[in-house]
Design a protein around this motif. Structure first.
Motif, mmCIF file in Angstrom:
data_model
loop_
_atom_site.group_PDB
_atom_site.id
_atom_site.type_symbol
_atom_site.label_atom_id
_atom_site.label_comp_id
_atom_site.label_asym_id
_atom_site.label_seq_id
_atom_site.Cartn_x
_atom_site.Cartn_y
_atom_site.Cartn_z
ATOM 1 N N ASP A 145 0.607 -1.270 -0.202
ATOM 2 C CA ASP A 145 0.123 0.220 -0.244
ATOM 3 C C ASP A 145 0.742 1.158 -0.104
ATOM 4 O OD1 ASP A 145 -2.473 -2.129 0.015
ATOM 5 O OD2 ASP A 145 -2.376 -1.441 2.161
ATOM 6 N N CYS A 146 2.229 1.726 0.349
ATOM 7 C CA CYS A 146 2.963 2.031 0.712
ATOM 8 C C CYS A 146 3.649 2.026 -0.507
ATOM 9 C CB CYS A 146 3.951 2.282 1.548
ATOM 10 S SG CYS A 146 3.419 2.847 3.598
ATOM 11 N N TYR A 147 4.325 1.720 -1.355
ATOM 12 C CA TYR A 147 4.639 1.777 -2.386
ATOM 13 C C TYR A 147 2.876 2.399 -3.890
ATOM 14 C CZ TYR A 147 9.050 0.396 -5.212
ATOM 15 O OH TYR A 147 10.041 0.663 -5.584
ATOM 16 N N ALA A 148 2.029 1.851 -3.114
ATOM 17 C CA ALA A 148 0.984 2.416 -4.359
ATOM 18 C C ALA A 148 1.068 3.491 -3.987
ATOM 19 C CB ALA A 148 -0.295 1.043 -4.043
ATOM 20 N N LEU A 149 0.893 4.480 -3.149
ATOM 21 C CA LEU A 149 0.988 5.504 -2.342
ATOM 22 C C LEU A 149 2.366 6.192 -2.822
ATOM 23 C CD1 LEU A 149 -0.640 7.742 -0.507
ATOM 24 C CD2 LEU A 149 0.595 7.115 1.589
ATOM 25 N N LEU A 150 3.585 5.928 -2.725
ATOM 26 C CA LEU A 150 4.384 5.957 -3.553
ATOM 27 C C LEU A 150 4.168 6.844 -4.533
ATOM 28 C CD1 LEU A 150 7.834 7.398 -3.178
ATOM 29 C CD2 LEU A 150 7.933 5.039 -4.061
ATOM 30 N N GLY A 151 3.605 5.384 -5.556
ATOM 31 C CA GLY A 151 2.831 6.179 -7.329
ATOM 32 C C GLY A 151 2.310 7.208 -7.271
ATOM 33 N N LEU A 155 8.573 8.843 2.372
ATOM 34 C CA LEU A 155 8.005 7.893 1.754
ATOM 35 C C LEU A 155 8.740 6.909 1.404
ATOM 36 C CD1 LEU A 155 4.709 6.035 2.379
ATOM 37 C CD2 LEU A 155 4.732 7.081 0.408
ATOM 38 N N PHE A 156 10.059 6.912 0.442
ATOM 39 C CA PHE A 156 10.619 5.650 0.228
ATOM 40 C C PHE A 156 11.787 5.516 0.819
ATOM 41 C CE2 PHE A 156 14.176 4.909 -1.729
ATOM 42 C CZ PHE A 156 13.315 4.540 -3.237
ATOM 43 N N THR A 157 12.254 6.530 2.288
ATOM 44 C CA THR A 157 12.702 5.931 3.662
ATOM 45 C C THR A 157 12.119 4.877 4.177
ATOM 46 O OG1 THR A 157 14.046 8.187 2.619
ATOM 47 C CG2 THR A 157 13.762 6.772 4.765
ATOM 48 N N ALA A 158 10.671 5.567 4.140
ATOM 49 C CA ALA A 158 9.926 4.538 4.869
ATOM 50 C C ALA A 158 9.550 3.281 4.552
ATOM 51 C CB ALA A 158 8.694 5.540 5.374
ATOM 52 N N ILE A 159 9.436 3.157 3.449
ATOM 53 C CA ILE A 159 9.648 1.620 2.301
ATOM 54 C C ILE A 159 10.143 0.765 3.305
ATOM 55 C CG2 ILE A 159 9.129 -0.249 1.109
ATOM 56 C CD1 ILE A 159 7.048 3.181 -0.068
ATOM 57 N N ASP A 160 10.935 1.349 2.881
ATOM 58 C CA ASP A 160 12.881 0.889 3.201
ATOM 59 C C ASP A 160 12.646 0.619 4.688
ATOM 60 O OD1 ASP A 160 15.364 -0.168 1.691
ATOM 61 O OD2 ASP A 160 16.420 0.692 3.351
ATOM 62 N N GLY A 193 -0.670 -5.737 -7.405
ATOM 63 C CA GLY A 193 -1.470 -6.488 -6.998
ATOM 64 C C GLY A 193 -2.119 -6.783 -5.799
ATOM 65 N N GLN A 194 -1.067 -6.791 -5.524
ATOM 66 C CA GLN A 194 -1.149 -6.316 -3.518
ATOM 67 C C GLN A 194 -2.270 -5.333 -2.887
ATOM 68 O OE1 GLN A 194 2.112 -8.546 -1.086
ATOM 69 N NE2 GLN A 194 1.000 -7.632 0.772
ATOM 70 N N SER A 195 -2.037 -4.154 -3.400
ATOM 71 C CA SER A 195 -2.688 -2.950 -2.738
ATOM 72 C C SER A 195 -3.886 -3.128 -3.215
ATOM 73 C CB SER A 195 -1.352 -1.817 -3.940
ATOM 74 O OG SER A 195 -2.150 -0.898 -2.700
ATOM 75 N N SER A 196 -4.306 -2.259 -2.420
ATOM 76 C CA SER A 196 -5.413 -2.187 -1.490
ATOM 77 C C SER A 196 -6.004 -0.477 -2.744
ATOM 78 C CB SER A 196 -6.218 -1.819 -0.216
ATOM 79 O OG SER A 196 -5.930 -2.866 0.467
ATOM 80 N N ILE A 197 -4.827 0.341 -2.977
ATOM 81 C CA ILE A 197 -4.956 1.541 -3.348
ATOM 82 C C ILE A 197 -5.108 1.821 -4.944
ATOM 83 C CG2 ILE A 197 -4.145 3.771 -3.776
ATOM 84 C CD1 ILE A 197 -2.479 3.255 -0.985
ATOM 85 N N GLN A 198 -6.267 2.461 -5.118
ATOM 86 C CA GLN A 198 -6.924 2.512 -6.682
ATOM 87 C C GLN A 198 -5.511 4.201 -7.497
ATOM 88 O OE1 GLN A 198 -9.061 0.308 -8.234
ATOM 89 N NE2 GLN A 198 -9.354 -0.403 -5.906
ATOM 90 N N GLU A 199 -5.470 3.242 -8.307
ATOM 91 C CA GLU A 199 -5.003 4.504 -8.963
ATOM 92 C C GLU A 199 -6.138 5.987 -10.234
ATOM 93 O OE1 GLU A 199 -2.738 2.628 -12.417
ATOM 94 O OE2 GLU A 199 -1.212 1.939 -11.127
ATOM 95 N N ILE A 200 -5.698 7.292 -9.202
ATOM 96 C CA ILE A 200 -6.352 8.039 -10.330
ATOM 97 C C ILE A 200 -5.701 8.249 -11.989
ATOM 98 C CG2 ILE A 200 -7.609 8.578 -8.036
ATOM 99 C CD1 ILE A 200 -4.698 10.977 -7.933
#
Length: 150
Positions: free
Chosen positions: A19-25, A53-58, A80-87
């Motif tokens: 989810d954090c990676y999706a949020l980052l993107g 966020l990049f540092t936090a994901i690490d 595929g694993q993330s619950s966050i939808q793209e805009i």
């Protein structure tokens, strides 16, 4: 534990990474494509958010490794694993801010689950990590929602 075995805490942290990676993107997308009167403030705020966020994901991924499991990776796997939808790329600024506030809320929900599981499993280090991340994301949500009040 082998590299492929997981625990409830590891599973929860793996979800948080996705989810954090999706949020980052999504935050990066908003940084690149924001337009309008709030451009300068939002462009800068989004950059600060995705950089932090990049540092936090690490840190979270390294905690998973410290627990003896492998961290998730690969864009398709994480998406595929993330619950966050793209805009869409052409989303207006206020909708971007609203989307990112909601996406941060999804991350907070996952972190709360990880925190609670870590507490139940006497994993104070993972619990502490989740608590500190919840505080960061709650502050981000407050800041984003405050922008929308203007």
């Amino acid at each position: 534990m082998t590299h492929t075995e997981t625990t409830p805490v590891v599973d929860a942290l793996r979800q948080v990474v996705a989810d954090c990676y999706a949020l980052l993107g999504q935050t990066h997308l908003c940084h690149w494509n924001v337009r309008g009167p709030g451009f300068f403030a939002l462009h800068t705020a989004f950059e600060e958010q995705y950089t932090e966020l990049f540092t936090a994901i690490d840190e979270i991924a390294e905690r998973i490794r410290a627990l003896g499991s492998l961290a998730p990776g690969g864009l398709a796997n994480l998406a595929g694993q993330s619950s966050i939808q793209e805009i869409p790329e052409d989303t207006d600024a206020n909708s971007m801010v609203d989307h990112l506030a909601n996406a941060n809320g999804i991350v907070v929900d996952g972190l709360r689950k990880a925190r609670d599981l870590a507490g139940e499993n006497e994993d104070s280090e993972s619990e502490d990590l989740a608590i500190s991340r919840i505080q960061v994301h709650e502050k981000t949500i407050w800041m984003l929602k405050s922008f929308l009040e203007g």
